[in-house]
Enzyme design. Structure first.
Site, PDB file in Angstrom:
ATOM      1  N   ASN A  98     -13.707 -45.512  -0.126  1.00  0.00           N
ATOM      2  CA  ASN A  98     -13.726 -44.577   0.985  1.00  0.00           C
ATOM      3  C   ASN A  98     -13.349 -43.188   0.484  1.00  0.00           C
ATOM      4  O   ASN A  98     -12.277 -42.999  -0.098  1.00  0.00           O
ATOM      5  CB  ASN A  98     -12.735 -45.054   2.054  1.00  0.00           C
ATOM      6  CG  ASN A  98     -12.817 -44.251   3.331  1.00  0.00           C
ATOM      7  OD1 ASN A  98     -12.877 -43.029   3.296  1.00  0.00           O
ATOM      8  ND2 ASN A  98     -12.792 -44.916   4.471  1.00  0.00           N
ATOM      9  N   HIS A 141      -7.997 -51.590   4.864  1.00  0.00           N
ATOM     10  CA  HIS A 141      -6.916 -50.798   5.434  1.00  0.00           C
ATOM     11  C   HIS A 141      -5.602 -51.069   4.695  1.00  0.00           C
ATOM     12  O   HIS A 141      -5.048 -52.163   4.768  1.00  0.00           O
ATOM     13  CB  HIS A 141      -6.709 -51.017   6.932  1.00  0.00           C
ATOM     14  CG  HIS A 141      -6.009 -49.854   7.591  1.00  0.00           C
ATOM     15  ND1 HIS A 141      -6.675 -48.717   7.983  1.00  0.00           N
ATOM     16  CD2 HIS A 141      -4.705 -49.631   7.873  1.00  0.00           C
ATOM     17  CE1 HIS A 141      -5.808 -47.851   8.518  1.00  0.00           C
ATOM     18  NE2 HIS A 141      -4.610 -48.386   8.446  1.00  0.00           N
ATOM     19  N   ARG A 145     -15.616 -39.050  11.995  1.00  0.00           N
ATOM     20  CA  ARG A 145     -14.872 -39.077  13.251  1.00  0.00           C
ATOM     21  C   ARG A 145     -15.441 -38.067  14.247  1.00  0.00           C
ATOM     22  O   ARG A 145     -16.054 -37.070  13.863  1.00  0.00           O
ATOM     23  CB  ARG A 145     -13.398 -38.763  12.997  1.00  0.00           C
ATOM     24  CG  ARG A 145     -12.600 -39.939  12.464  1.00  0.00           C
ATOM     25  CD  ARG A 145     -11.138 -39.561  12.278  1.00  0.00           C
ATOM     26  NE  ARG A 145     -10.321 -40.717  11.983  1.00  0.00           N
ATOM     27  CZ  ARG A 145      -9.655 -41.427  12.889  1.00  0.00           C
ATOM     28  NH1 ARG A 145      -9.723 -41.068  14.169  1.00  0.00           N
ATOM     29  NH2 ARG A 145      -8.929 -42.469  12.545  1.00  0.00           N
ATOM     30  N   GLU A 205     -15.007 -56.910   9.203  1.00  0.00           N
ATOM     31  CA  GLU A 205     -14.021 -56.386   8.258  1.00  0.00           C
ATOM     32  C   GLU A 205     -12.646 -56.628   8.868  1.00  0.00           C
ATOM     33  O   GLU A 205     -12.324 -56.066   9.920  1.00  0.00           O
ATOM     34  CB  GLU A 205     -14.233 -54.895   7.982  1.00  0.00           C
ATOM     35  CG  GLU A 205     -13.232 -54.348   6.983  1.00  0.00           C
ATOM     36  CD  GLU A 205     -13.556 -52.950   6.488  1.00  0.00           C
ATOM     37  OE1 GLU A 205     -12.592 -52.189   6.250  1.00  0.00           O
ATOM     38  OE2 GLU A 205     -14.748 -52.621   6.348  1.00  0.00           O
ATOM     39  N   THR A 215      -6.893 -45.155  11.472  1.00  0.00           N
ATOM     40  CA  THR A 215      -7.263 -46.232  12.387  1.00  0.00           C
ATOM     41  C   THR A 215      -6.097 -47.183  12.598  1.00  0.00           C
ATOM     42  O   THR A 215      -5.490 -47.670  11.650  1.00  0.00           O
ATOM     43  CB  THR A 215      -8.472 -46.998  11.846  1.00  0.00           C
ATOM     44  OG1 THR A 215      -9.535 -46.075  11.620  1.00  0.00           O
ATOM     45  CG2 THR A 215      -8.933 -48.050  12.833  1.00  0.00           C
ATOM     46  N   HIS A 221     -16.118 -42.267   7.049  1.00  0.00           N
ATOM     47  CA  HIS A 221     -15.914 -42.352   8.495  1.00  0.00           C
ATOM     48  C   HIS A 221     -16.131 -40.966   9.103  1.00  0.00           C
ATOM     49  O   HIS A 221     -15.339 -40.052   8.877  1.00  0.00           O
ATOM     50  CB  HIS A 221     -14.483 -42.838   8.769  1.00  0.00           C
ATOM     51  CG  HIS A 221     -14.167 -43.018  10.228  1.00  0.00           C
ATOM     52  ND1 HIS A 221     -12.960 -43.500  10.659  1.00  0.00           N
ATOM     53  CD2 HIS A 221     -14.887 -42.786  11.367  1.00  0.00           C
ATOM     54  CE1 HIS A 221     -12.945 -43.554  11.972  1.00  0.00           C
ATOM     55  NE2 HIS A 221     -14.112 -43.123  12.427  1.00  0.00           N
ATOM     56  N   GLU A 224     -18.694 -45.670   8.693  1.00  0.00           N
ATOM     57  CA  GLU A 224     -17.738 -46.037   9.740  1.00  0.00           C
ATOM     58  C   GLU A 224     -17.905 -45.093  10.923  1.00  0.00           C
ATOM     59  O   GLU A 224     -17.990 -43.869  10.749  1.00  0.00           O
ATOM     60  CB  GLU A 224     -16.307 -45.968   9.210  1.00  0.00           C
ATOM     61  CG  GLU A 224     -15.977 -47.062   8.215  1.00  0.00           C
ATOM     62  CD  GLU A 224     -14.506 -47.084   7.846  1.00  0.00           C
ATOM     63  OE1 GLU A 224     -13.776 -46.121   8.181  1.00  0.00           O
ATOM     64  OE2 GLU A 224     -14.085 -48.060   7.218  1.00  0.00           O
ATOM     65  N   ARG A 253     -12.418 -34.494  11.420  1.00  0.00           N
ATOM     66  CA  ARG A 253     -11.189 -34.088  10.735  1.00  0.00           C
ATOM     67  C   ARG A 253     -11.289 -34.193   9.217  1.00  0.00           C
ATOM     68  O   ARG A 253     -10.505 -33.559   8.518  1.00  0.00           O
ATOM     69  CB  ARG A 253      -9.988 -34.898  11.229  1.00  0.00           C
ATOM     70  CG  ARG A 253      -9.998 -36.354  10.813  1.00  0.00           C
ATOM     71  CD  ARG A 253      -8.743 -37.079  11.240  1.00  0.00           C
ATOM     72  NE  ARG A 253      -8.615 -37.158  12.682  1.00  0.00           N
ATOM     73  CZ  ARG A 253      -7.698 -37.883  13.304  1.00  0.00           C
ATOM     74  NH1 ARG A 253      -6.834 -38.593  12.588  1.00  0.00           N
ATOM     75  NH2 ARG A 253      -7.647 -37.918  14.614  1.00  0.00           N
ATOM     76  N   HIS A 267     -10.611 -39.020   2.291  1.00  0.00           N
ATOM     77  CA  HIS A 267      -9.445 -38.170   2.040  1.00  0.00           C
ATOM     78  C   HIS A 267      -9.673 -37.140   0.949  1.00  0.00           C
ATOM     79  O   HIS A 267      -8.858 -36.236   0.768  1.00  0.00           O
ATOM     80  CB  HIS A 267      -8.215 -39.038   1.800  1.00  0.00           C
ATOM     81  CG  HIS A 267      -7.853 -39.786   3.051  1.00  0.00           C
ATOM     82  ND1 HIS A 267      -7.406 -39.151   4.185  1.00  0.00           N
ATOM     83  CD2 HIS A 267      -7.950 -41.098   3.370  1.00  0.00           C
ATOM     84  CE1 HIS A 267      -7.204 -40.042   5.148  1.00  0.00           C
ATOM     85  NE2 HIS A 267      -7.539 -41.230   4.674  1.00  0.00           N
TER      86      HIS A 267
END
Length: 260
Positions: free
Chosen positions: A20, A207, A58, A164, A114, A56, A83, A62, A23
């Site tokens: 992922n 996660h 959003r 998942e 999440t 993801h 995502e 963000r 970040h």
């Protein structure tokens, strides 16, 4: 065919890693501008051994932005796991971009990340609308959920391809050295993976996973893929992204070698 009559998914021999890159975009957006580029991170991740890229988009944008998703899909030679929340806007973007897979997740503006799995039963009407449209466009559909039997049965009945399982609660218990809680959550994940595979669902996990928890969880043979990001990106500050990915891949391989 009822959910309970679905064929059991064969146990996967290999365990895939989805990285992922959200970040990397978080750091970029903190200052504005173009750097660091999450798409460059996606390329580096694949070169280092990642089997796919997760991002993801959003509703509040963000971290990952629309252009990032489109560039990853167009430029990165690895499957994109997109995502998204179950909204009309995100559904339209997914149907246009056509990623390899989407993972439908819960989303709240006030959360930092999440929090828990998707409430499949409460969102059943939206899911019954979205899942056939996505699958009709050749997109595999994953639902990010808790490892509970009733939830997993609902996922199978809705026609999901993948679940998942939310590993955050277990990972937090491991990090906090709450031994009893961690053991109970691990058993819950283990049982959930078995139930999901028995329902004909491919089983992923994500996660909060790090080197230690990735190796431990890889022992559960039903898991086909782990998706992780925040820890790997953080570790990359110290050792570089390629080394971070190679280390987690080695940990996953070590755990899978002990799978029953």
């Amino acid at each position: 065919m009822t959910a309970t009559a679905l064929p059991k998914v064969p146990r996967p021999e290999a365990l895939r890693l989805g990285v992922n890159v959200d970040h990397v975009a978080t750091v970029r957006n903190a200052r504005g501008g173009l750097w660091p580029d999450p798409v460059r991170a996606a390329h580096l991740a694949v070169e280092a051994g990642a089997d796919g890229i997760t991002a993801h988009l959003r509703e509040d944008r963000r971290h990952i932005r629309d252009a990032d998703i489109r560039r990853i899909r167009a430029e990165v030679k690895a499957p994109l796991n997109f995502e998204m929340a179950v909204t009309d806007e995100m559904l339209a973007i997914a149907l246009d971009v056509k990623p390899h897979a989407v993972c439908l997740v819960p989303e709240k503006r006030e959360e930092r990340t999440t929090e828990g799995g998707l409430d499949v039963r409460a969102g059943e009407a939206n899911l019954r609308m979205a899942i056939p449209r996505l699958k009709g466009s050749g997109i595999r559909v994953s639902l990010f959920v808790e490892p509970d039997r009733a939830v997993l049965e609902a996922c199978a009945a809705l026609g999901a391809d993948i679940v998942e399982l939310h590993t955050g609660t277990w990972c937090e218990a491991v990090a906090s050295e709450e031994t009893g809680h961690a053991a109970a959550e691990f058993e819950r994940l283990k049982l959930g993976a078995s139930i999901a595979a028995g329902l004909g669902l491919e089983v992923h996990a994500g996660h909060g996973l790090d080197f230690e928890t990735s190796e431990i969880l890889a022992v559960v043979p039903e898991f086909a893929e782990f998706n992780t990001g925040h820890f790997l990106i953080g570790e990359a500050i110290f050792v570089g992204l390629a080394e971070s990915i190679r280390t987690v891949k080695a940990a996953m391989a070590a755990g899978r070698s002990r799978a029953g």
